[in-house]
Design an enzyme around this catalytic site. Structure first.
Site, PDB file in Angstrom:
ATOM      1  N   ASP A   1      -6.482  -6.568   4.499  1.00 16.36           N
ATOM      2  CA  ASP A   1      -5.871  -5.231   4.490  1.00 16.36           C
ATOM      3  C   ASP A   1      -5.876  -4.644   5.897  1.00 16.36           C
ATOM      4  OD1 ASP A   1      -5.050  -2.656   3.892  1.00 16.36           O
ATOM      5  OD2 ASP A   1      -6.868  -2.106   2.766  1.00 16.36           O
ATOM      6  N   GLY A   2      -4.666  -4.387   6.401  1.00 21.26           N
ATOM      7  CA  GLY A   2      -4.530  -3.718   7.684  1.00 21.26           C
ATOM      8  C   GLY A   2      -3.722  -4.545   8.677  1.00 21.26           C
ATOM      9  N   GLY A   3      -2.575  -4.009   9.060  1.00 23.15           N
ATOM     10  CA  GLY A   3      -1.764  -4.670  10.082  1.00 23.15           C
ATOM     11  C   GLY A   3      -1.090  -5.954   9.625  1.00 23.15           C
TER      12      GLY A   3
ATOM     13  N   MET B   1     -11.352  -6.187   5.678  1.00 23.69           N
ATOM     14  CA  MET B   1     -10.505  -5.258   6.432  1.00 23.69           C
ATOM     15  C   MET B   1     -10.100  -5.899   7.760  1.00 23.69           C
ATOM     16  SD  MET B   1     -10.101  -2.623   4.528  1.00 23.69           S
ATOM     17  CE  MET B   1      -9.086  -1.759   5.726  1.00 23.69           C
TER      18      MET B   1
ATOM     19  N   MET C   1      -9.380   7.881   0.051  1.00 25.70           N
ATOM     20  CA  MET C   1     -10.224   8.236   1.214  1.00 25.70           C
ATOM     21  C   MET C   1     -10.804   9.633   1.011  1.00 25.70           C
ATOM     22  SD  MET C   1      -7.648   7.111   4.240  1.00 25.70           S
ATOM     23  CE  MET C   1      -6.738   5.562   4.188  1.00 25.70           C
TER      24      MET C   1
ATOM     25  N   HIS D   1      -8.549   0.755  -3.784  1.00 25.70           N
ATOM     26  CA  HIS D   1      -9.479   0.543  -2.666  1.00 25.70           C
ATOM     27  C   HIS D   1     -10.183   1.871  -2.382  1.00 25.70           C
ATOM     28  CE1 HIS D   1      -9.659  -0.319   1.999  1.00 25.70           C
ATOM     29  NE2 HIS D   1     -10.859  -0.231   1.468  1.00 25.70           N
TER      30      HIS D   1
ATOM     31  N   ASP E   1      -4.971   3.490  -1.760  1.00 20.56           N
ATOM     32  CA  ASP E   1      -6.038   3.786  -0.805  1.00 20.56           C
ATOM     33  C   ASP E   1      -6.615   5.167  -1.055  1.00 20.56           C
ATOM     34  OD1 ASP E   1      -6.168   1.495   0.995  1.00 20.56           O
ATOM     35  OD2 ASP E   1      -4.100   2.009   1.509  1.00 20.56           O
TER      36      ASP E   1
ATOM     37  N   MET F   1     -12.390   4.096  -0.352  1.00 22.57           N
ATOM     38  CA  MET F   1     -13.031   4.322   0.957  1.00 22.57           C
ATOM     39  C   MET F   1     -13.776   5.642   0.843  1.00 22.57           C
ATOM     40  SD  MET F   1      -9.880   3.076   3.324  1.00 22.57           S
ATOM     41  CE  MET F   1      -8.713   3.178   1.970  1.00 22.57           C
TER      42      MET F   1
ATOM     43  N   GLY G   1       1.194  -2.099   4.067  1.00 23.59           N
ATOM     44  CA  GLY G   1       1.673  -0.738   3.911  1.00 23.59           C
ATOM     45  C   GLY G   1       2.938  -0.528   4.717  1.00 23.59           C
TER      46      GLY G   1
ATOM     47  N   HIS H   1      -1.299  -1.380  -4.045  1.00 25.02           N
ATOM     48  CA  HIS H   1      -2.599  -1.055  -3.439  1.00 25.02           C
ATOM     49  C   HIS H   1      -2.694   0.455  -3.240  1.00 25.02           C
ATOM     50  CE1 HIS H   1      -6.092  -2.140  -0.867  1.00 25.02           C
ATOM     51  NE2 HIS H   1      -5.702  -1.162  -0.055  1.00 25.02           N
TER      52      HIS H   1
ATOM     53  N   GLY I   1      -9.095   3.748   7.251  1.00 24.19           N
ATOM     54  CA  GLY I   1      -8.844   5.179   7.457  1.00 24.19           C
ATOM     55  C   GLY I   1      -7.381   5.516   7.679  1.00 24.19           C
ATOM     56  N   PHE I   2      -6.656   4.591   8.293  1.00 22.01           N
ATOM     57  CA  PHE I   2      -5.273   4.904   8.641  1.00 22.01           C
ATOM     58  C   PHE I   2      -4.386   3.671   8.491  1.00 22.01           C
ATOM     59  CE2 PHE I   2      -8.109   7.691  10.904  1.00 22.01           C
ATOM     60  CZ  PHE I   2      -7.559   8.955  10.641  1.00 22.01           C
ATOM     61  N   GLY I   3      -3.131   3.911   8.103  1.00 22.71           N
ATOM     62  CA  GLY I   3      -2.139   2.839   8.097  1.00 22.71           C
ATOM     63  C   GLY I   3      -1.560   2.683   9.496  1.00 22.71           C
ATOM     64  N   GLY I   4      -0.779   1.627   9.673  1.00 25.83           N
ATOM     65  CA  GLY I   4      -0.034   1.463  10.915  1.00 25.83           C
ATOM     66  C   GLY I   4      -0.829   1.004  12.128  1.00 25.83           C
TER      67      GLY I   4
ATOM     68  N   SER J   1       0.834  -1.207   0.000  1.00 21.45           N
ATOM     69  CA  SER J   1       0.000   0.000   0.000  1.00 21.45           C
ATOM     70  C   SER J   1       0.862   1.248   0.000  1.00 21.45           C
ATOM     71  CB  SER J   1      -0.899   0.016   1.231  1.00 21.45           C
ATOM     72  OG  SER J   1      -1.468   1.314   1.357  1.00 21.45           O
TER      73      SER J   1
HETATM   74  C1  DX5 Z   1      -6.345   1.444   5.790  1.00 25.62           C
HETATM   75  C2  DX5 Z   1      -5.937   1.130   4.400  1.00 25.62           C
HETATM   76  C3  DX5 Z   1      -4.805   0.200   4.311  1.00 25.62           C
HETATM   77  C4  DX5 Z   1      -3.513   0.693   4.888  1.00 25.62           C
HETATM   78  C5  DX5 Z   1      -2.806  -0.487   5.469  1.00 25.62           C
HETATM   79  O1  DX5 Z   1      -7.529   2.147   5.768  1.00 25.62           O
HETATM   80  O2  DX5 Z   1      -7.001   0.567   3.685  1.00 25.62           O
HETATM   81  O3  DX5 Z   1      -4.596  -0.246   2.973  1.00 25.62           O
HETATM   82  O4  DX5 Z   1      -2.687   1.301   3.963  1.00 25.62           O
HETATM   83  O5  DX5 Z   1      -1.726  -0.049   6.173  1.00 25.62           O
HETATM   84  P1  DX5 Z   1      -0.892  -1.013   7.130  1.00 25.62           P
HETATM   85  O6  DX5 Z   1      -0.396  -2.146   6.324  1.00 25.62           O
HETATM   86  O7  DX5 Z   1       0.180  -0.099   7.623  1.00 25.62           O
HETATM   87  O8  DX5 Z   1      -1.824  -1.457   8.237  1.00 25.62           O
HETATM   88 ZN    ZN Z   2      -6.585  -0.363   1.704  1.00 27.47          ZN
END
Ligand code: DX5
Ligand code: ZN
Length: 216
Positions: free
Chosen positions: A176-178, A138, A36, A65, A34, A67, A198, A32, A143-146, A7
């Protein structure tokens, strides 16, 4: 055999071309993206012009993706900008519009998919199963990475894989996520075959080794 979809939310937005080329250099096949809107999720990222700009500099599969609220309004523009896969949240509109949006994406020659937020049950995907080339589960609140990986989403991944094996076996299940070097194993065991990463990708000391580990 799984695929990684790094991502770019975790890339350096001032050096997107470099950071996307970096994925190919390290053996990745997908990227990927994202999108938003600050309404469907409490964050704003990037949109149509960035997808179009990426399309010019990469042959990677553009996994977009959305959102965004009522995505049907924008699917045509994202496909024309160069998306290869366009996924839309089923929570973002009425079912009739979601079905129509999936048909519209297909009619424009793009792969289509749905996305489920963590609190959305697998059953909510049932009306769309036959229209999906990919279902994204998900594993964080969008909404957020990390953020931290939600292992409690794995039964949903299993359930969707089981249903899709019956009605539409070619359909990908994406998470997707973590997703990182530790959590990727349980995703694959549960039936996911496209893994978004990501932070874990862009922070990896050896990105090529990380791609191999995730795809192994
Ligand atoms: C979150 C995004 C993810 C995000 C994942 O809303 O849809 O794609 O980039 O980030 P990581 O891999 O850091 O959790
Ligand atoms: Zn995503």
């Amino acid at each position: 055999m799984a695929l990684i979809s790094p991502s770019i939310l975790a890339a350096d937005f001032a050096n997107l071309e470099r950071d996307v080329r970096n994925i190919s250099e390290n053996g990745g096949k997908w990227v990927h993206v994202d999108v938003m809107d600050g309404i469907f999720v409490p964050n704003i990222s990037i949109g149509i012009p960035v997808v179009a700009a990426l399309r010019k500099v990469t042959d990677l599969v553009l996994d977009v993706h959305l959102m965004i609220d009522r995505p049907i309004r924008y699917v045509e523009q994202f496909v024309k900008a160069g998306a290869d896969y366009l996924t839309i949240h089923i929570e973002a509109d009425q079912p009739q519009n979601t079905l129509e949006a999936l048909d519209k994406i297909h009619a424009l020659g793009c792969k289509a998919g749905i996305v489920l937020k963590p609190k959305t049950p697998a059953e909510a995907a049932i009306p769309y199963l036959e229209k999906c080339d990919m279902i994204l589960v998900m594993t964080v609140e969008p909404g957020f990475g990390g953020q931290s990986f939600m292992a409690d989403q794995m039964p949903k991944v299993r359930q969707l894989r089981e249903w899709m094996d019956k009605v539409n076996p070619a359909c990908h299940i994406e998470v997707d996520g973590g997703v990182d070097a530790n959590t990727c194993a349980i995703c694959k065991e549960s039936g996911a075959d496209v893994l978004v990463a990501g932070s874990a990708y862009y922070k990896a000391a050896d990105r090529a080794a990380f791609v191999k580990l995730v795809e192994d």
